[in-house]
Design an enzyme around this catalytic site. Structure first.
Site, PDB file in Angstrom:
ATOM      1  N   ASP A 105       0.818  -1.220   0.000  1.00 52.62           N
ATOM      2  CA  ASP A 105       0.000   0.000   0.000  1.00 52.62           C
ATOM      3  C   ASP A 105       0.848   1.265   0.000  1.00 52.62           C
ATOM      4  O   ASP A 105       0.432   2.295   0.502  1.00 52.62           O
ATOM      5  CB  ASP A 105      -0.949  -0.011   1.210  1.00 52.62           C
ATOM      6  CG  ASP A 105      -0.203  -0.182   2.517  1.00 52.62           C
ATOM      7  OD1 ASP A 105       1.013  -0.417   2.498  1.00 52.62           O
ATOM      8  OD2 ASP A 105      -0.857  -0.074   3.570  1.00 52.62           O
ATOM      9  N   LYS A 156       5.241   1.870  15.441  1.00 48.73           N
ATOM     10  CA  LYS A 156       4.200   2.784  15.950  1.00 48.73           C
ATOM     11  C   LYS A 156       4.400   3.175  17.423  1.00 48.73           C
ATOM     12  O   LYS A 156       3.556   2.862  18.280  1.00 48.73           O
ATOM     13  CB  LYS A 156       2.823   2.172  15.734  1.00 48.73           C
ATOM     14  CG  LYS A 156       2.588   1.812  14.283  1.00 48.73           C
ATOM     15  CD  LYS A 156       1.154   1.573  13.927  1.00 48.73           C
ATOM     16  CE  LYS A 156       1.017   1.255  12.467  1.00 48.73           C
ATOM     17  NZ  LYS A 156       1.543  -0.056  12.047  1.00 48.73           N
ATOM     18  N   ASP A 214       2.193   6.591   1.674  1.00 53.62           N
ATOM     19  CA  ASP A 214       1.521   5.427   2.234  1.00 53.62           C
ATOM     20  C   ASP A 214       0.033   5.685   2.012  1.00 53.62           C
ATOM     21  O   ASP A 214      -0.501   6.669   2.517  1.00 53.62           O
ATOM     22  CB  ASP A 214       1.883   5.372   3.723  1.00 53.62           C
ATOM     23  CG  ASP A 214       0.858   4.646   4.553  1.00 53.62           C
ATOM     24  OD1 ASP A 214       0.858   3.421   4.535  1.00 53.62           O
ATOM     25  OD2 ASP A 214       0.046   5.325   5.217  1.00 53.62           O
TER      26      ASP A 214
HETATM   27  N1  GDD Z   1       0.660 -11.523   3.005  1.00 48.45           N
HETATM   28  C1  GDD Z   1       0.327 -10.796   4.056  1.00 48.45           C
HETATM   29  N2  GDD Z   1      -0.173 -11.441   5.159  1.00 48.45           N
HETATM   30  N3  GDD Z   1       0.469  -9.459   4.029  1.00 48.45           N
HETATM   31  C2  GDD Z   1       0.123  -8.760   5.120  1.00 48.45           C
HETATM   32  C3  GDD Z   1      -0.407  -9.350   6.273  1.00 48.45           C
HETATM   33  C4  GDD Z   1      -0.564 -10.779   6.279  1.00 48.45           C
HETATM   34  O1  GDD Z   1      -1.002 -11.400   7.250  1.00 48.45           O
HETATM   35  N4  GDD Z   1      -0.666  -8.364   7.177  1.00 48.45           N
HETATM   36  C5  GDD Z   1      -0.324  -7.192   6.589  1.00 48.45           C
HETATM   37  N5  GDD Z   1       0.143  -7.432   5.336  1.00 48.45           N
HETATM   38  C6  GDD Z   1       0.613  -6.435   4.355  1.00 48.45           C
HETATM   39  C7  GDD Z   1      -0.348  -5.273   4.141  1.00 48.45           C
HETATM   40  O2  GDD Z   1      -1.239  -5.527   3.067  1.00 48.45           O
HETATM   41  C8  GDD Z   1       0.593  -4.145   3.775  1.00 48.45           C
HETATM   42  O3  GDD Z   1       0.910  -4.175   2.391  1.00 48.45           O
HETATM   43  C9  GDD Z   1       1.845  -4.486   4.565  1.00 48.45           C
HETATM   44  O4  GDD Z   1       1.771  -5.857   4.876  1.00 48.45           O
HETATM   45  C10 GDD Z   1       1.971  -3.650   5.837  1.00 48.45           C
HETATM   46  O5  GDD Z   1       0.806  -3.793   6.606  1.00 48.45           O
HETATM   47  P1  GDD Z   1      -0.114  -2.558   7.026  1.00 48.45           P
HETATM   48  O6  GDD Z   1      -1.261  -3.095   7.785  1.00 48.45           O
HETATM   49  O7  GDD Z   1      -0.400  -1.692   5.866  1.00 48.45           O
HETATM   50  O8  GDD Z   1       0.850  -1.829   8.048  1.00 48.45           O
HETATM   51  P2  GDD Z   1       0.934  -0.280   8.382  1.00 48.45           P
HETATM   52  O9  GDD Z   1       0.593   0.580   7.223  1.00 48.45           O
HETATM   53  O10 GDD Z   1       0.187  -0.031   9.627  1.00 48.45           O
HETATM   54  O11 GDD Z   1       2.535  -0.107   8.684  1.00 48.45           O
HETATM   55  C11 GDD Z   1       3.492  -0.634   7.801  1.00 48.45           C
HETATM   56  O12 GDD Z   1       3.790   0.276   6.759  1.00 48.45           O
HETATM   57  C12 GDD Z   1       4.442   1.512   7.160  1.00 48.45           C
HETATM   58  C13 GDD Z   1       4.767   2.282   5.877  1.00 48.45           C
HETATM   59  O13 GDD Z   1       3.622   2.538   5.167  1.00 48.45           O
HETATM   60  C14 GDD Z   1       4.762  -0.970   8.606  1.00 48.45           C
HETATM   61  O14 GDD Z   1       5.613  -1.683   7.751  1.00 48.45           O
HETATM   62  C15 GDD Z   1       5.439   0.299   9.121  1.00 48.45           C
HETATM   63  O15 GDD Z   1       6.625  -0.025   9.789  1.00 48.45           O
HETATM   64  C16 GDD Z   1       5.732   1.234   7.960  1.00 48.45           C
HETATM   65  O16 GDD Z   1       6.306   2.461   8.424  1.00 48.45           O
HETATM   66 MG    MG Z   2      -0.117   0.306   5.419  1.00 49.34          MG
END
Ligand code: GDD
Ligand code: MG
Length: 331
Positions: A105, A156, A214
């Protein structure tokens, strides 16, 4: 590898009917931008690590093929988390070469060639692309030393210790997957990265200073759409205009329609006479009657807005029908 999991709750109502990476950004599904970035750097073997909705992603096989990419789908029976997802998908890669991992994303024009060169020259076990942001609270926040080695990674945090955040683009050495437990949900951000740093593995930060977004909330989603339309993403796109109005195919404008600010209109939309669209995004097949005003809003697929409606600051779910004189605004 591209990680595609989660429910996209903060992008509802639009993620109720499609996974996040299918959301149109400047009229093409969001995942396009990652595939195009990978294609630009001649990455030709991509694995989607998918948690729910696996079958839906088959639609992307052809898109990838047209970009010269062989795409494989690694489906998870239950969500394995980011770490579990990476480990599970590795069976499609094998080999002992380092590989890229993307959060699904984010949209960015990260220079993958420079990042790989950095990874190799620092003999890193994992390299993490890092960007500087004003408000780091909702991200993975990290502390680096003068060699750019990561000394702390906190997902976070309540009180951020720096402005540097995890951009969600990694390079992994394959042997590091041995450090991720099998058969259960594992988060690289909460578990693996802190553990690797603690145990002395080499985790380095590659600083990215180009475009990065993001696309996690409706606000950011709207900004990403307009940024891309205005040409802020530098990945050699040929699918978007640079400008303030982007229209898909088979769009009909009746007389005296006005587009103000930044406006994106999906395929097959029909806009009635005297209607004003301002700083808004319309998905495909939206029908709007005459004398309407749509401002700062996102209008889902197949929505029908009858005439004389006024809509401000709203997200209208797919297939809604708004009867004439509907007002969604402050009085
Ligand atoms: N295959 C798979 N399985 N993918 C997953 C799963 C799972 O169980 N859970 C989450 N993801 C994928 C999401 O679709 C996304 O692309 C990515 O892993 C990160 O998960 P998010 O749920 O979007 O996390 P976030 O936005 O709160 O935080 C993440 O992104 C930030 C940057 O945008 C973290 O990586 C942070 O450290 C980072 O700063
Ligand atoms: Mg995300």
């Amino acid at each position: 590898m591209i990680l595609l999991g989660g429910q996209g709750t903060r992008l509802r109502p639009f993620t109720l009917s499609r996974p996040k990476s299918f959301l149109p950004v400047a009229n093409v599904p969001m995942i396009h931008y990652q595939l195009m970035l990978l294609a630009k750097y001649k990455v030709d073997n991509v694995i989607l690590a998918i948690s729910p909705h696996c079958k839906k992603y088959r639609d992307f096989l052809n898109i990838a093929k047209n970009l010269g990419i062989k795409l494989s789908l690694s489906c998870e029976k239950y969500p394995l988390g980011t770490g579990g997802g990476i480990k599970n998908a590795f069976r499609y890669l094998k080999g002992d070469e380092p590989f890229f991992v993307f959060n699904g994303d984010i949209i960015s024009d990260c220079n993958l060639e420079k990042m790989l060169a950095f990874h190799k020259s620092s003999r890193s076990d994992v390299s993490i692309a890092v960007v500087k942001v004003e408000n780091p609270k909702d991200f993975g926040v990290l502390v680096i030393d003068e060699e750019k080695r990561i000394r702390q990674f906190i997902e976070k945090p309540e009180v951020p210790v720096s402005n540097l955040i995890n951009a969600g683009i990694y390079i992994f050495q394959p042997e590091i997957l041995d450090e991720i437990p099998s058969g259960r949900e594992v988060s690289v951000e909460k578990e693996t990265f802190p553990y690797l740093i603690r145990s002395g593995k080499k985790v380095y930060a590659y600083i990215h200073d180009g475009y990065w977004m993001d696309v996690g909330t409706l606000d950011k989603y709207r900004i990403a759409n307009f940024d891309i339309m205005e040409g802020k993403l530098k990945i050699g796109l040929n699918v978007t205009n640079t400008g303030k109005l982007l229209t898909g195919e088979n769009v009909v404008f009746e007389k005296d329609v006005e587009a103000r600010g930044a406006v994106i209109i999906g395929d097959g939309c029909h806009i009635g006479k005297n209607t004003v669209l301002k700083d808004s995004i319309l998905f495909e097949n939206v029908k709007i009657g005459k004398n309407c005003l749509i401002e700062n809003s996102i209008i889902g697929r197949d929505v029908h807005i009858e005439c004389n409606c006024e809509i401000h600051d709203s997200a209208i779910a797919d297939r809604c029908r708004l009867r004439h004189y509907t007002k969604i605004k402050k009085f």
